[in-house]
Design an enzyme around this catalytic site. Structure first.
Site, PDB file in Angstrom:
ATOM      1  N   ASP A   1      40.479  14.069  36.271  1.00 31.52           N
ATOM      2  CA  ASP A   1      40.330  15.284  37.072  1.00 31.52           C
ATOM      3  C   ASP A   1      41.632  16.082  37.138  1.00 31.52           C
ATOM      4  O   ASP A   1      42.698  15.528  37.424  1.00 31.52           O
ATOM      5  CB  ASP A   1      39.868  14.902  38.488  1.00 31.52           C
TER       6      ASP A   1
ATOM      7  N   THR B   1      35.747  21.324  40.669  1.00 30.96           N
ATOM      8  CA  THR B   1      35.355  20.018  40.146  1.00 30.96           C
ATOM      9  C   THR B   1      33.856  19.860  39.880  1.00 30.96           C
ATOM     10  O   THR B   1      33.449  19.534  38.765  1.00 30.96           O
ATOM     11  CB  THR B   1      35.825  18.916  41.116  1.00 30.96           C
TER      12      THR B   1
ATOM     13  N   ASP C   1      44.482  15.281  39.574  1.00 34.73           N
ATOM     14  CA  ASP C   1      44.087  16.338  40.509  1.00 34.73           C
ATOM     15  C   ASP C   1      44.651  16.112  41.916  1.00 34.73           C
ATOM     16  O   ASP C   1      45.266  17.006  42.497  1.00 34.73           O
ATOM     17  CB  ASP C   1      42.554  16.417  40.584  1.00 34.73           C
TER      18      ASP C   1
ATOM     19  N   HIS D   1      47.332  18.657  43.675  1.00 35.84           N
ATOM     20  CA  HIS D   1      47.113  19.433  44.903  1.00 35.84           C
ATOM     21  C   HIS D   1      48.265  19.214  45.886  1.00 35.84           C
ATOM     22  O   HIS D   1      48.756  20.151  46.502  1.00 35.84           O
ATOM     23  CB  HIS D   1      45.811  18.996  45.593  1.00 35.84           C
TER      24      HIS D   1
ATOM     25  N   HIS E   1      39.244  21.057  34.938  1.00 36.53           N
ATOM     26  CA  HIS E   1      40.017  22.278  35.190  1.00 36.53           C
ATOM     27  C   HIS E   1      41.494  21.938  35.176  1.00 36.53           C
ATOM     28  O   HIS E   1      41.855  20.750  35.128  1.00 36.53           O
ATOM     29  CB  HIS E   1      39.648  22.880  36.554  1.00 36.53           C
TER      30      HIS E   1
ATOM     31  N   HIS F   1      43.116  25.164  42.226  1.00 35.01           N
ATOM     32  CA  HIS F   1      42.370  25.637  41.056  1.00 35.01           C
ATOM     33  C   HIS F   1      41.091  26.236  41.596  1.00 35.01           C
ATOM     34  O   HIS F   1      40.819  26.128  42.796  1.00 35.01           O
ATOM     35  CB  HIS F   1      42.094  24.463  40.111  1.00 35.01           C
TER      36      HIS F   1
HETATM   37 ZN   LIG Z   1      38.568  18.560  39.741  1.00 34.53          ZN
END
Ligand SMILES: [Zn+2]
Ligand SMILES: *[C@@H]1O[C@H](CO)[C@@H](O)[C@H](O)[C@H]1NC(C)=O
Ligand SMILES: *[C@@H]1O[C@H](CO)[C@@H](O)[C@H](O)[C@H]1NC(C)=O
Ligand SMILES: *[C@@H]1O[C@H](CO)[C@@H](O)[C@H](O)[C@H]1NC(C)=O
Ligand SMILES: *[C@@H]1O[C@H](CO)[C@@H](O)[C@H](O)[C@H]1NC(C)=O
Ligand SMILES: *[C@@H]1O[C@H](CO)[C@@H](O)[C@H](O)[C@H]1NC(C)=O
Ligand SMILES: *[C@@H]1O[C@H](CO)[C@@H](O)[C@H](O)[C@H]1NC(C)=O
Ligand SMILES: *[C@@H]1O[C@H](CO)[C@@H](O)[C@H](O)[C@H]1NC(C)=O
Ligand SMILES: *[C@@H]1O[C@H](CO)[C@@H](O)[C@H](O)[C@H]1NC(C)=O
Length: 476
Positions: free
Chosen positions: A36, A72, A191, A195, A239, A339
């Site tokens: 991710d 996601t 991911d 973040h 992403h 994102h």
């Molecule tokens: Zn994601």
């Protein structure tokens, strides 16, 4: 005396040739892995030897255009359906369906309502209907009952389950008595850390190194299980990630009265449901509010996003410029990386690598659409693709051998012009060449022994010998 090795050689020739041809028609196996939030260029941030091994021995697509919104759940559903968000119905991580009068929220893992997922049919259902088996280790949405079914094997989502445990399940399913032909493997990083830290943070280096080690672990386990040479491994993501800053915050409270709307989804694409009769007021108040916020009424959303024709897309959609953050007020949760932005932005693009018998070696392709993965998977799995928004012909150059015509033409055509494939090359696969070469070597060895025998034996013995040679041939 010498006729024994002769018949043995002949048997080997026959066995080799038959293996060669059965290899050809063998079902392909596919393992689709999503890390991710693995942005396309993380590959170059720190040494990533395992990722680089994949790209020199397999294929690499540099720019994958994913779908809007670059979140996601919408993107993972696209990978397994080939559809844009407006067509598969998972339009955001947080949604409200006015017809169902129901909410969908990733924040509360309130995602198990089948009705949200049933605008599309994911690949595992089609795969299973064709008589194959699928295994999912935490793929987003694959533990939801969709059209009354689940993947053949799946792990219910639990973020505390380690990568190693997920890999163990995948290996178990591929090597079981009724093996899967399709495995789906999901991991939450980079991911989560992206973040928290923001992608520009130097501390992302160790996070990416850790993902590289995880990929190395997966490869090692596939090798130990003798799966490495037979599985087509595809490593991708949903992403990318971009750096945010408290300096770049758009506060809705400065422009809108909270009583006039419900905020369904927050940032960077605010999904706004105005209260009864407040649509124009909300739209006007926001339209020119901030230079880094573009506000659309649903019907004005640009066609290129394919993000309009669905009841779950709210009447007003406000999209932040890259790196800008939408909050109601500054006390709301803020993350240093995010994102969801325009899918044309490179920073939103995921990685894409593939390795295995079906793929070319050391081949780089500039660009593809993430909707093209679905027809590629269907082709590899030898199943008929349902209507989708991608095209196999766009990604066919990733494959080591030409698509057999019979399969190519069973692909469903799309409104984009379809998968009308041109003249196909006659290139054969690697296992085919390996088999033929081995076969030839054995045939040569056989004739060397045969001629040696001729030289050393009496002519009358020849007839007996031939009789013995033909026997194993007939039995083979
Ligand atoms: Zn994601
Ligand atoms: C592909 O599937 C068809 C049936 O749909 C089957 O006849 C054919 O043998 C399969 N091809 C391979 C390579 O397994
Ligand atoms: C929608 O659901 C809510 C409860 O979640 C309920 O209060 C409301 O009356 C429902 N609206 C309609 C139109 O059924
Ligand atoms: C999630 O996995 C962890 C670690 O394996 C386990 O301790 C926990 O009980 C699991 N939670 C649920 C809800 O199954
Ligand atoms: C934000 O808006 C300003 C003013 O229009 C513009 O110069 C800047 O490029 C925008 N930022 C982004 C990331 O688009
Ligand atoms: C932000 O909104 C919350 C309610 O959601 C409120 O309690 C808080 O006072 C607000 N903060 C500011 C700075 O306006
Ligand atoms: C891969 O291809 C590049 C050129 O595109 C070449 O420089 C490199 O040596 C190749 N690597 C391998 C392992 O074949
Ligand atoms: C992606 O899809 C669009 C049509 O939706 C097409 O015009 C474009 O060429 C595709 N891109 C690639 C790299 O295949
Ligand atoms: C995407 O595919 C679906 C299913 O075939 C179709 O209904 C839709 O019109 C397609 N969208 C575009 C933009 O072609």
């Amino acid at each position: 005396m010498t006729s024994k090795p002769l018949s043995v050689s002949f048997t080997i020739v026959i066995l080799t040739l038959s293996t060669t041809f059965s290899l050809q028609s063998d079902q392909q196996k596919v393992l689709l892995v999503s890390f991710d939030g693995f942005r396309w260029d993380y590959l170059y941030k720190v040494p990533t030897p395992h990722f680089h091994d994949l790209l020199t021995h397999g294929v690499h697509v540099k720019q994958v255009t994913n779908i809007f919104i670059t979140k996601t759940y919408p993107n993972h559903y696209t990978l397994v359906t080939g559809l844009f968000a407006e067509n598969h119905g998972i339009v955001a991580n947080d949604m409200f369906d006015p017809v169902l009068n129901k909410s969908f929220s990733l924040d509360h893992m309130n995602i198990y309502d089948s009705e949200f997922w049933e605008e599309a049919i994911p690949i595992w259902i089609t795969n299973q209907k064709a008589g194959h088996a699928t295994g999912s280790a935490m793929w987003p949405g694959a533990d939801v009952k969709i059209h009354k079914s689940f993947p053949t094997h799946y792990m219910p989502y639990n973020e505390s389950v380690s990568f190693e445990e997920r890999v163990a399940k995948i290996i178990e399913w591929f090597t079981s008595e009724e093996p899967i032909n399709l495995g789906l493997l999901y991991w939450e990083d980079p991911d989560d850390m992206g973040h928290q830290l923001g992608p520009d943070n130097p501390l992302m280096g160790p996070v990416i190194s850790d993902i590289d080690r995880k990929l190395g672990y997966l490869i090692q386990r596939l090798k130990e299980a003798k799966l490495w040479d037979v599985v087509n491994l595809i490593v991708t993501s949903d992403h990318g990630m971009t750096q945010c800053s408290k300096e770049r915050v758009i506060e809705l409270d400065q422009y809108l009265d909270r009583d006039h709307y419900t905020l369904i989804d927050q940032s960077p694409v605010a999904a706004i449901l105005p209260k009864e009769g407040k649509l124009d007021e909300v739209y006007e108040a926001l339209a020119d509010a901030h230079p880094n916020l573009t506000v659309y009424k649903k019907e004005e959303i640009p066609e290129r996003w394919h993000y309009k024709y669905n009841k779950r897309i709210q009447p007003v959609v406000a999209v932040a410029d890259e790196g800008w953050y939408i909050l109601q007020n500054k006390s709301d949760e803020f993350l240093l990386g995010n994102h969801g932005y325009d899918n044309a932005l490179a920073e939103m693009h995921p990685i894409f690598l593939a390795h295995g018998p079906a793929f070319r070696k050391n081949f780089t392709k500039e660009a593809m659409n993430s909707t093209d993965l679905y027809p590629l998977l269907c082709h590899l799995l030898n199943i008929t693709a349902l209507p989708h928004n991608g095209s196999l012909s766009n990604v066919q150059d990733l494959l080591s051998s030409a698509v057999p015509k019979a399969i190519a033409y069973t692909q469903s055509t799309t409104l984009l012009g379809g998968d009308h494939l041109g003249e196909l090359g006659q290139e054969e696969s690697y296992p085919y060449f390996l088999g033929v070469s081995l076969g030839c070597i054995i045939v040569i060895v056989f004739f060397v022994i045969f001629i040696k025998h001729l030289i050393h034996s009496q002519l009358p013995a020849l007839q007996d010998m031939q009789a013995e040679i033909t026997q194993p041939l007939l039995q083979a």
